[in-house]
Design an enzyme around this catalytic site. Sequence first.
Site, short mmCIF file in Angstrom:
data_model
loop_
_atom_site.label_atom_id
_atom_site.label_comp_id
_atom_site.label_asym_id
_atom_site.label_seq_id
_atom_site.Cartn_x
_atom_site.Cartn_y
_atom_site.Cartn_z
N CYS A 190 -42.68 -11.72 49.41
CA CYS A 190 -43.86 -11.48 49.68
C CYS A 190 -44.28 -10.49 49.10
O CYS A 190 -44.68 -10.00 50.03
CB CYS A 190 -43.72 -11.98 50.78
SG CYS A 190 -42.97 -12.90 52.57
N GLY A 237 -27.17 1.83 23.35
CA GLY A 237 -28.84 2.16 23.33
C GLY A 237 -29.10 1.21 22.29
O GLY A 237 -30.24 1.08 22.19
N TYR A 278 -28.20 -6.42 32.66
CA TYR A 278 -29.34 -5.66 33.43
C TYR A 278 -29.99 -6.36 34.33
O TYR A 278 -31.09 -6.73 34.69
CB TYR A 278 -30.07 -4.16 33.23
CG TYR A 278 -29.39 -3.38 32.27
CD1 TYR A 278 -28.40 -2.25 33.00
CD2 TYR A 278 -28.64 -3.27 30.63
CE1 TYR A 278 -27.64 -1.03 32.71
CE2 TYR A 278 -28.19 -2.31 30.35
CZ TYR A 278 -27.60 -1.31 31.18
OH TYR A 278 -26.87 -0.01 30.02
N ARG A 315 -26.23 -3.28 27.35
CA ARG A 315 -27.43 -4.54 26.43
C ARG A 315 -26.73 -5.17 25.69
O ARG A 315 -26.85 -6.56 25.33
CB ARG A 315 -28.58 -3.80 26.64
CG ARG A 315 -29.41 -4.54 27.04
CD ARG A 315 -30.88 -4.15 26.51
NE ARG A 315 -31.11 -2.94 27.29
CZ ARG A 315 -31.75 -3.13 28.91
NH1 ARG A 315 -32.17 -4.53 29.07
NH2 ARG A 315 -31.81 -2.10 29.16
C1 LIG Z 1 -24.30 7.27 29.48
C2 LIG Z 1 -24.91 5.83 28.80
N1 LIG Z 1 -23.83 5.42 28.45
C3 LIG Z 1 -24.08 3.96 27.68
C4 LIG Z 1 -25.02 3.26 28.50
C5 LIG Z 1 -25.60 1.51 27.49
O1 LIG Z 1 -26.50 1.97 27.32
P1 LIG Z 1 -27.26 0.47 26.53
O2 LIG Z 1 -26.92 -0.79 27.39
O3 LIG Z 1 -29.03 1.11 25.95
O4 LIG Z 1 -26.22 -0.58 25.33
C6 LIG Z 1 -25.99 3.76 29.26
C7 LIG Z 1 -27.16 3.39 29.93
O5 LIG Z 1 -28.12 4.10 30.72
C8 LIG Z 1 -25.48 5.60 29.77
O6 LIG Z 1 -26.62 5.56 30.47
#
Ligand SMILES: Cc1ncc(COP(=O)(O)O)c(C=O)c1O
Length: 394
Positions: free
Chosen positions: A343, A233, A372, A274
């Site tokens: 379109c 996250g 993503y 991410r």
């Molecule tokens: C259970 C879980 N772990 C890890 C992640 C990775 O999150 P991030 O890409 O924000 O680090 C996600 C993303 O949705 C997730 O659902």
Amino acid sequence: MSLPASVTRSIEQLKHQHEAPLCAYVYDLPALERHVKAMRQVLPENCELFYAAKANPEAPVLKTLAPWVDGFEAASGGELTWLHEQCPDQPLIFGGPGKLDHELDLALQYRISAFHVESVTELRSLARIARQRGERAPVMLRLNLKLARAPQSRLVMGGKPTPFGLDEEGLASALQLLQQEPSLELKGLHFHLLSHQLDVDAHLELIRSYFLTFRQLCADHHLQLPLLNVGGGMGINYQDATQSFDWSRFCQGLKVLIEEYDMGETRVRFEIGRFISAACGYYVMQVLDIKSSHGEFFAIGRGGTHHFRTPAAQGHDHPFTVLRGSQPAQLRDQPVTLVGQLCTPKDVLARQQPVAQLAMGDLLVFTLAGAYAWNISHQNFLMHEPPLKVFITD
Ligand SMILES: Cc1ncc(COP(=O)(O)O)c(C=O)c1O
């Protein structure tokens, strides 16, 4: 924003190699490796770094990361199989809601390190399948408990009603089942409550809540759990990448918390997507047309949100830089909206952004396109050709 020389070189090369207007993803693998190594270097000793492959499961990305991470997180049977094929020696963990029986079975065959169990139904299915196979399944319970302070970011998936994890009631049932079921082995607890976190102090407070909850639950239920997964996250600031999550400062604070809550003997696992892969990716569109409509300029590039859904998914203007071609500028110091070939008026990558100069044939290079991005896009819509893909290596 200036691009790394190797990225510019690679894009220029592509342009010369292909006569058709360019549309490509370019991934800077040496930069990815430097980044993950730097992340590792400051991580406290008892912490593990897993990569959440959902952010970008391209094989060269996984192979670049493999030596520097402790394993990969998968969120489907498809991801599990792909990860197992690409990196057979890497530990795998398996999360996500709605796991199918055959996926649980497959995961047992692959001898994964942990199942992140999202519901009591799933725990029952796992117990049955493990029993049938005569095996013990390593279980992490994903929790969605009421925390002292509700987590805050742009994308919160816990501390409130969501389909993810177990609440207090679910946890009680799960613990009861775990006591009765020799085919299940409780390894630890798992939290992933948010994404897009930019605020280090807020995230440290969240980790403090996780540590407190972990300690409390272990004491209340007489558990000795070796593992705590604190999710991912960590956010990217797409408008100003220098203001992205400060990983080094976070790790300093984390060390202090580990000491304060005596967590040194527990393995604290991260599963980050991410923040690991976003910066290594670039999406390139060559400008096909520039027009004005009711007083606003539009540049139409080859490609669009069917390749690169990130700006539409985030509802933001994606950062980009222009690589000028040989044509005299058609726009100078003008705001312009960058769109693709679809379109639909939703096919917008950035709205009314100022450009110093722009002409047909120029290249729009969208940065921070490594997470993503391609894999969350509706690639078959309108059946346009896919972008080229280039992986820069040393
Ligand atoms: C259970 C879980 N772990 C890890 C992640 C990775 O999150 P991030 O890409 O924000 O680090 C996600 C993303 O949705 C997730 O659902």
